[in-house]
Design an enzyme around this catalytic site. Sequence first.
Site, PDB file in Angstrom:
ATOM      1  N   THR A  40       1.671   7.025   0.541  1.00 21.03           N
ATOM      2  CA  THR A  40       0.820   5.971  -0.020  1.00 21.03           C
ATOM      3  C   THR A  40       1.158   5.674  -1.470  1.00 21.03           C
ATOM      4  OG1 THR A  40      -1.511   5.332  -0.283  1.00 21.03           O
ATOM      5  CG2 THR A  40      -0.949   7.564  -0.910  1.00 21.03           C
ATOM      6  N   ARG A  76      -4.126   9.882 -11.151  1.00 19.12           N
ATOM      7  CA  ARG A  76      -5.065  10.087 -10.035  1.00 19.12           C
ATOM      8  C   ARG A  76      -4.283  10.420  -8.771  1.00 19.12           C
ATOM      9  NH1 ARG A  76      -5.793   7.633  -4.713  1.00 19.12           N
ATOM     10  NH2 ARG A  76      -7.997   7.803  -4.155  1.00 19.12           N
ATOM     11  N   SER A 116       0.815  -1.213   0.000  1.00 21.83           N
ATOM     12  CA  SER A 116       0.000   0.000   0.000  1.00 21.83           C
ATOM     13  C   SER A 116       0.847   1.259   0.000  1.00 21.83           C
ATOM     14  CB  SER A 116      -0.912  -0.003   1.226  1.00 21.83           C
ATOM     15  OG  SER A 116      -0.174   0.197   2.411  1.00 21.83           O
ATOM     16  N   THR A 146      -6.563   7.706   6.330  1.00 22.84           N
ATOM     17  CA  THR A 146      -6.388   6.630   5.355  1.00 22.84           C
ATOM     18  C   THR A 146      -7.778   6.234   4.860  1.00 22.84           C
ATOM     19  OG1 THR A 146      -6.486   4.892   7.040  1.00 22.84           O
ATOM     20  CG2 THR A 146      -4.303   5.713   6.473  1.00 22.84           C
ATOM     21  N   GLY A 147      -7.814   5.539   3.732  1.00 16.18           N
ATOM     22  CA  GLY A 147      -9.088   5.115   3.177  1.00 16.18           C
ATOM     23  C   GLY A 147      -9.414   5.876   1.907  1.00 16.18           C
ATOM     24  N   THR A 155      -2.244   2.915   3.043  1.00 15.84           N
ATOM     25  CA  THR A 155      -1.509   4.152   3.279  1.00 15.84           C
ATOM     26  C   THR A 155      -0.896   4.040   4.651  1.00 15.84           C
ATOM     27  OG1 THR A 155      -3.052   5.510   1.998  1.00 15.84           O
ATOM     28  CG2 THR A 155      -1.835   6.654   3.694  1.00 15.84           C
TER      29      THR A 155
HETATM   30  N1  ASP Z   1      -6.137   7.590   1.091  1.00 16.96           N
HETATM   31  C1  ASP Z   1      -5.372   6.930   0.065  1.00 16.96           C
HETATM   32  C2  ASP Z   1      -5.820   7.403  -1.273  1.00 16.96           C
HETATM   33  O1  ASP Z   1      -7.002   7.571  -1.497  1.00 16.96           O
HETATM   34  C3  ASP Z   1      -5.476   5.465   0.072  1.00 16.96           C
HETATM   35  C4  ASP Z   1      -5.589   4.803   1.402  1.00 16.96           C
HETATM   36  O2  ASP Z   1      -5.469   5.421   2.431  1.00 16.96           O
HETATM   37  O3  ASP Z   1      -5.814   3.600   1.475  1.00 16.96           O
HETATM   38  O4  ASP Z   1      -4.977   7.518  -2.128  1.00 16.96           O
END
Ligand code: ASP
Length: 383
Positions: free
Chosen positions: A229, A239, A90, A262-263, A211
Amino acid sequence: MADVSRREFLVTGLAAAGTSLVSSTAGAQMRTETAPMRTDAPPGRPVVISSGNGLRATERAMQLIVQGQDPLHAVVEGVVIVEEDPKDQSVGYGGLPNEDGIVELDASVMHGPTHRGGAVAALRNIKTPSRVAKLVMERTDHVLLVGEGALRFARAHGFEEVNLLTEESRRMWLKWKEHLSDEDDWIPPEGETEENGPVAALHPSRRTYGTINCCAVDAAGNLAGVTTTSGLAFKIPGRVGDSPIIGAGLYVDNEVGAAGATGRGEAVILSGGSRSVVEHMRRGLSPQDACLEVLHYIAAKTLDPRLLNAEGRPNFGVTFYAVAKDGRFGSASLWSRGQYAVFAEGRNRLESCAYLYESPPEKPRPEKPKSGKRQPNSAAGNP
Ligand code: ASP
């Protein structure tokens, strides 16, 4: 949402219940710890908090802080351990690539005492984007460099260029490509289905996020944070998620506290996530309640039916992590079962995140869509 009904949703999880937790992460030598701490009681300083994949980062950052190093240097050197680890898909080296099979990394840093920040986005070929982001802060008059410009800046500072795509990540990308649609020209090996092996984990509706965020307050009350990340797996090239956006994936105010996320980055950007967490702490909420408040906002503003489950709740994951200037800390997720790492009161361990919604039991994998049409992105394990 009114406070009373909000509290009906609020389940603080194992952390507040004082449950015994075991910390174990690849490569980490952690002890089994009892966690009697309530997140609303000031545990003192220093404190380092991180996402659930950050136990080695909190350990390293705390070592450096105790040695008297600046908290930003400490958290960056903490997350570098994970960036350089090919097994963490990740972040950094070995991160899952974009839809063309190329790894593009995002990172940001923020330094409380000087209120400065730096970030890089869609950076290729450099294992440690967090260190590049710190140099953007220290050695330019800018905050964010992207793509080719970020790579040229890293080159100018002597960063080694490497192919970030490990064999394992290439293999997962190829599986994803071969199972994406029945109507394109990519064909999986004979007998391989979505239901066996790593292919199942790559079903289009289960694309993964990942992340590491790490924030710290030192003994003097100075704060810093970093988020780094490889972003959404198999994303459209170019992106950029929330992680390199100061105010979204990270925010630090030396008078108040630090927060990171995160997310699903799109949701965190659209909520001004980490800045909002810090502002809620400024008006008196505990770190954990500040995180929950922003998650409620995200839930309320998720209107696109593609992003809602059958109960009308977000079908993706977001987690916030926060530490206040006085050393209080907390974390909360949209969905249950999340964990975060924290080094406080001399103990490094995983704690359970507070959450809005109880995750349903794991469902059988969905059938492959016959039309080849993709489902919207959702974090793995979330409804
Ligand atoms: N927040 C990160 C993103 O959207 C990914 C993640 O945290 O899993 O790039």
